[in-house]
Design a protein around this motif. Structure first.
Motif, PDB file in Angstrom:
ATOM      1  N   THR A  36     -38.515  -7.853 -25.648  1.00  0.00           N
ATOM      2  CA  THR A  36     -39.247  -9.137 -25.722  1.00  0.00           C
ATOM      3  C   THR A  36     -39.789  -9.503 -24.344  1.00  0.00           C
ATOM      4  OG1 THR A  36     -37.373 -10.534 -25.150  1.00  0.00           O
ATOM      5  CG2 THR A  36     -37.605  -9.938 -27.480  1.00  0.00           C
ATOM      6  N   ARG A  43     -42.896  -1.428 -28.302  1.00  0.00           N
ATOM      7  CA  ARG A  43     -42.651  -2.860 -28.069  1.00  0.00           C
ATOM      8  C   ARG A  43     -41.258  -3.283 -28.543  1.00  0.00           C
ATOM      9  NH1 ARG A  43     -47.786  -2.469 -29.576  1.00  0.00           N
ATOM     10  NH2 ARG A  43     -47.265  -3.047 -31.705  1.00  0.00           N
ATOM     11  N   ASP A  44     -40.259  -2.618 -27.985  1.00  0.00           N
ATOM     12  CA  ASP A  44     -38.879  -2.907 -28.374  1.00  0.00           C
ATOM     13  C   ASP A  44     -38.157  -3.782 -27.354  1.00  0.00           C
ATOM     14  OD1 ASP A  44     -38.863  -1.007 -26.436  1.00  0.00           O
ATOM     15  OD2 ASP A  44     -37.787   0.522 -27.592  1.00  0.00           O
ATOM     16  N   SER A  56     -41.582  -2.034 -33.061  1.00  0.00           N
ATOM     17  CA  SER A  56     -42.698  -2.337 -33.958  1.00  0.00           C
ATOM     18  C   SER A  56     -42.908  -1.201 -34.949  1.00  0.00           C
ATOM     19  CB  SER A  56     -43.960  -2.509 -33.116  1.00  0.00           C
ATOM     20  OG  SER A  56     -45.091  -2.463 -33.939  1.00  0.00           O
ATOM     21  N   THR A  76     -44.846  -5.567 -24.400  1.00  0.00           N
ATOM     22  CA  THR A  76     -43.638  -6.238 -24.900  1.00  0.00           C
ATOM     23  C   THR A  76     -43.863  -6.676 -26.352  1.00  0.00           C
ATOM     24  OG1 THR A  76     -44.558  -8.162 -23.786  1.00  0.00           O
ATOM     25  CG2 THR A  76     -42.704  -7.084 -22.716  1.00  0.00           C
ATOM     26  N   SER A  77     -42.801  -7.222 -26.972  1.00  0.00           N
ATOM     27  CA  SER A  77     -42.844  -7.584 -28.392  1.00  0.00           C
ATOM     28  C   SER A  77     -43.955  -8.582 -28.713  1.00  0.00           C
ATOM     29  CB  SER A  77     -41.497  -8.190 -28.797  1.00  0.00           C
ATOM     30  OG  SER A  77     -41.615  -8.800 -30.051  1.00  0.00           O
ATOM     31  N   GLN A  82     -45.566  -7.808 -35.164  1.00  0.00           N
ATOM     32  CA  GLN A  82     -45.393  -6.365 -34.972  1.00  0.00           C
ATOM     33  C   GLN A  82     -44.565  -5.677 -36.064  1.00  0.00           C
ATOM     34  OE1 GLN A  82     -43.600  -5.371 -31.246  1.00  0.00           O
ATOM     35  NE2 GLN A  82     -41.579  -6.086 -31.820  1.00  0.00           N
ATOM     36  N   CYS A  98     -35.313  -5.638 -28.907  1.00  0.00           N
ATOM     37  CA  CYS A  98     -35.609  -6.096 -30.268  1.00  0.00           C
ATOM     38  C   CYS A  98     -35.990  -4.867 -31.089  1.00  0.00           C
ATOM     39  CB  CYS A  98     -36.745  -7.126 -30.252  1.00  0.00           C
ATOM     40  SG  CYS A  98     -38.319  -6.467 -29.718  1.00  0.00           S
TER      41      CYS A  98
END
Ligand SMILES: NC(=O)c1ccc[n+]([C@@H]2O[C@H](COP(=O)([O-])OP(=O)(O)OC[C@H]3O[C@@H](n4cnc5c(N)ncnc54)[C@H](O)[C@@H]3O)[C@@H](O)[C@H]2O)c1
Length: 371
Positions: free
Chosen positions: A215, A212-213, A224, A165-166, A171, A221
């Motif tokens: 959260t 890691r898009d 990265s 995850t984010s 990132q 989000c």
């Protein structure tokens, strides 16, 4: 005590994880230091820190801290992209500065921070934590005293199993500069040069495996744009060679959040090994023996005059309090801190060169770039 005999009045800029983990505890056990203020963007966090840390003076504006005549020193522990502006403002305000690593987003910014601190005549220190591990202090002594012979190979592994995850500000290039390379490997670049001397040339690479898009709350989000794996091969001025590898996505390397860390030197007479999670031991071996644990002697467990009881607390946590001890010792004794912004600059120059080597797919000569 500072020169006019009040305690060294320290403000924290960036009241997040690392400040709470070891900078504030470090201040609390140092009789020469006093935590007097905190600055953070988050008003809610500042409210909480008033009671967590027992302070009254809080602000969301770092310039107020830099202008405050009742503050002697700052510890900057904000996201990487803010260090440059904050450190220069602190230097202009005449504050001694300990700044978290990486000192900034690139070596040019770091050079400007260092020049500002030198011009202001303030103590400047880079928070390269692992230099302070008892095992690292002892290994440094063994290397410098010739006990392992000629240092030949340096090796560093830092493997973490972080969620996909984010990572928040960590990132993105614009807020972090780079990923694993600037967050993790940069420490290992620093302690390698502390043990082996300067790096002459290197060949490096970075890679990203996880976007890691999402959260940790399950919201989407922006993906990265930084690495989650970094590596380099370096040749030291002394003829030794080094190999570093870091990853934050090594499945099975969780180990209660601590991951795996190993650093070692194979010298002409002996091998010495450091493991972050057992910092009161080193591993030592000579020809005819197998590398085996040895206790770090008592004199290397903490700085000589520090009141810290090295047998209290979790060894992998408590040595980190010694950063504040060093910062205050440098201020009190009117000497350079170790490691200073010069060391932060050299590590940044090497880390930048890793990105350059990755781009150009070529070795990079760094001998003339280091200070
Ligand atoms: N030396 C080490 O072992 C070590 C360990 C962890 C983190 N770090 C470094 O410390 C720094 C902070 O990391 P962290 O894990 O504590 O991050 P964090 O996100 O937990 O904390 C950063 C804090 O800074 C605040 N902040 C953001 N922008 C600000 C601004 N402009 N002015 C004031 N406050 C602001 C945030 O609100 C947050 O509370 C980073 O540079 C990181 O690389 C070093």
């Amino acid at each position: 005590m500072s020169s006019n005999s009040h305690p060294i009045r320290i403000a924290i800029i960036g009241a997040g994880a690392v400040s709470d983990y070891h900078h504030v505890p470090g201040i609390n056990i140092d009789p020469r230091a006093e935590l007097v203020a905190a600055c953070d963007m988050s008003e809610a966090l500042l409210e909480q820190r008033k009671s967590d840390w027992g302070i009254d003076k809080v602000t969301t504006d770092f310039q107020q801290i830099c202008d405050d005549p009742d503050i002697d020193a700052v510890i900057i522990a904000t996201p990487n992209f803010t260090h440059h502006e904050q450190a220069i403002a602190a230097a202009k305000g005449g504050k001694h500065i300990m700044c978290e690593k990486p000192l900034a987003l690139n070596a040019q910014q770091v050079r400007e921070m260092r020049d500002a601190a030198v011009e202001a005549g303030v103590v400047h220190m880079t928070a390269f934590t692992y230099r302070f591990a008892p095992s690292m202090r002892y290994i440094r002594h063994l290397v410098q005293s010739g006990a392992i012979g000629q240092p030949r190979h340096f090796r560093s592994q830092r493997f973490l199993d972080w969620p996909e995850t984010s990572w928040g500000w960590r990132q993105y290039k614009k807020t972090a500069g780079a990923g694993d390379l600037f967050d993790m490997t940069i420490h290992r670049i620093d302690f390698a040069m502390d043990l082996m001397g300067k790096i002459d040339k290197l060949c490096g690479g970075v890679a990203q495996f996880c976007p890691r898009d999402v959260t940790t709350d399950g919201e989407s989000c922006p993906p990265s744009d930084v690495d989650d794996w970094s590596a380099l091969i370096g040749v030291f001025e002394n003829g030794g060679v080094g190999v570093w590898e870091g990853t934050t996505v090594a499945k099975g390397y969780g180990f209660n959040g601590f991951g795996h860390e190993l650093a070692e030197i194979n010298g002409s007479e002996a091998t010495v090994r450091y493991r972050l999670h057992e910092p009161n031991k080193i591993w030592l071996g000579k020809t005819g023996e197998d590398v085996a644990p040895v206790d770090v002697p008592e004199e290397f467990l903490k700085p000589a005059d520090s009141p810290r009881d090295p047998h209290e607390g979790k060894p992998a946590d408590v040595f980190r309090y010694d950063l504040v001890w060093e910062f205050c010792s440098a201020i009190t004794e009117g000497r350079d801190a170790m490691p200073s912004f010069d060391h932060g600059l050299n590590a940044q120059i090497i880390a930048d060169a890793v990105l350059e080597s990755n781009e150009s797919a070529a070795w990079v000569d760094v001998a003339d770039r280091l200070v």
